[in-house]
Write a protein that holds these residues in place. Structure first.
Motif, mmCIF file in Angstrom:
data_model
loop_
_atom_site.group_PDB
_atom_site.id
_atom_site.type_symbol
_atom_site.label_atom_id
_atom_site.label_comp_id
_atom_site.label_asym_id
_atom_site.label_seq_id
_atom_site.Cartn_x
_atom_site.Cartn_y
_atom_site.Cartn_z
ATOM 1 N N PHE A 33 0.892 -1.120 -0.014
ATOM 2 C CA PHE A 33 0.206 -0.001 -0.033
ATOM 3 C C PHE A 33 0.785 1.362 0.002
ATOM 4 O O PHE A 33 0.454 2.312 -0.631
ATOM 5 C CB PHE A 33 -0.897 -0.039 1.295
ATOM 6 C CG PHE A 33 -1.728 1.064 1.535
ATOM 7 C CD1 PHE A 33 -2.765 1.281 0.506
ATOM 8 C CD2 PHE A 33 -1.228 2.351 2.173
ATOM 9 C CE1 PHE A 33 -3.536 2.532 0.782
ATOM 10 C CE2 PHE A 33 -2.062 3.247 2.484
ATOM 11 C CZ PHE A 33 -3.102 3.673 1.707
ATOM 12 N N TYR A 34 2.023 1.298 1.022
ATOM 13 C CA TYR A 34 2.686 2.520 1.109
ATOM 14 C C TYR A 34 3.359 2.899 -0.168
ATOM 15 O O TYR A 34 3.446 3.976 -0.520
ATOM 16 C CB TYR A 34 3.628 2.492 2.198
ATOM 17 C CG TYR A 34 2.831 2.178 3.544
ATOM 18 C CD1 TYR A 34 2.105 3.334 3.975
ATOM 19 C CD2 TYR A 34 2.799 1.007 4.118
ATOM 20 C CE1 TYR A 34 1.202 2.925 5.264
ATOM 21 C CE2 TYR A 34 1.968 0.848 5.177
ATOM 22 C CZ TYR A 34 1.087 1.834 5.726
ATOM 23 O OH TYR A 34 0.606 1.800 6.904
ATOM 24 N N THR A 35 4.105 1.728 -0.956
ATOM 25 C CA THR A 35 4.904 2.166 -2.287
ATOM 26 C C THR A 35 3.561 2.457 -3.050
ATOM 27 O O THR A 35 4.153 3.341 -4.243
ATOM 28 C CB THR A 35 5.581 0.793 -2.524
ATOM 29 O OG1 THR A 35 4.971 -0.429 -2.657
ATOM 30 C CG2 THR A 35 6.804 0.795 -1.482
ATOM 31 N N ARG A 36 2.407 1.857 -3.515
ATOM 32 C CA ARG A 36 1.417 2.075 -4.144
ATOM 33 C C ARG A 36 0.889 3.558 -4.278
ATOM 34 O O ARG A 36 0.200 4.303 -4.994
ATOM 35 C CB ARG A 36 0.373 1.164 -4.181
ATOM 36 C CG ARG A 36 0.612 -0.126 -5.100
ATOM 37 C CD ARG A 36 -0.725 -0.730 -5.198
ATOM 38 N NE ARG A 36 -0.263 -2.041 -4.580
ATOM 39 C CZ ARG A 36 -0.930 -2.650 -3.677
ATOM 40 N NH1 ARG A 36 -2.025 -2.302 -3.293
ATOM 41 N NH2 ARG A 36 -0.498 -3.930 -3.007
ATOM 42 N N LEU A 37 1.003 4.144 -2.980
ATOM 43 C CA LEU A 37 0.550 5.739 -2.966
ATOM 44 C C LEU A 37 1.244 6.312 -3.472
ATOM 45 O O LEU A 37 0.633 7.464 -3.820
ATOM 46 C CB LEU A 37 0.656 5.892 -1.215
ATOM 47 C CG LEU A 37 -0.110 7.031 -0.846
ATOM 48 C CD1 LEU A 37 -1.668 7.028 -1.085
ATOM 49 C CD2 LEU A 37 0.218 7.031 0.726
ATOM 50 N N HIS A 38 2.652 6.209 -3.843
ATOM 51 C CA HIS A 38 3.285 7.270 -4.547
ATOM 52 C C HIS A 38 2.991 7.286 -5.781
ATOM 53 O O HIS A 38 3.075 8.557 -6.535
ATOM 54 C CB HIS A 38 4.883 7.064 -4.270
ATOM 55 C CG HIS A 38 5.293 7.249 -2.717
ATOM 56 N ND1 HIS A 38 5.626 8.441 -2.525
ATOM 57 C CD2 HIS A 38 5.622 6.292 -1.650
ATOM 58 C CE1 HIS A 38 5.935 8.218 -0.942
ATOM 59 N NE2 HIS A 38 6.050 7.082 -0.799
#
Length: 120
Positions: A33-38
């Motif tokens: 999720f956190y890398t996809r947020l960028h």
């Protein structure tokens, strides 16, 4: 002079399309999720910005003057995208969304998820 403005607008449109494509691929390929947020907050914002600048240049070339619509859309987009990304990331931290191994330092991710200060 008109030819160079059209070339510049074409370059911006191609660059904007490339950024949007990279953002879409990032949403599909990145592991957690956190890398996809960028992907949508960085690449797509730049892509839409390039497309809106090209639109403003072509409206000015056509003789319609400076279009306020594109300026307002750009301003709204560049203000709201970082704020919404921050709020979504904070919500994910509150829900203790798991990280994929290898995307962040394991000790750091444990500290984040357990709410411990670093070094404890």
């Amino acid at each position: 002079m008109v030819f160079w403005i059209e070339v510049f607008a074409s370059f911006l449109l191609m660059t904007g399309g490339l950024f949007i494509l990279i953002g879409a691929l990032g949403m599909v390929k990145l592991p957690d999720f956190y890398t996809r947020l960028h992907a949508p907050t960085k690449a797509t914002t730049l892509g839409i910005g390039c497309i809106l600048i090209a639109s403003m240049a072509l409206h000015a070339l056509r003789g319609d003057g400076l279009s306020i619509h594109e300026l307002v859309i750009s301003l709204f987009l560049f203000i709201t995208a970082p704020v919404s990304a921050y709020m979504v990331a904070k919500a994910a931290l509150q829900r203790r969304t798991q990280l994929v191994e290898g995307t962040l330092n394991t000790e750091m991710s444990k500290n984040i998820l357990e709410r411990r200060p670093p070094g404890d």
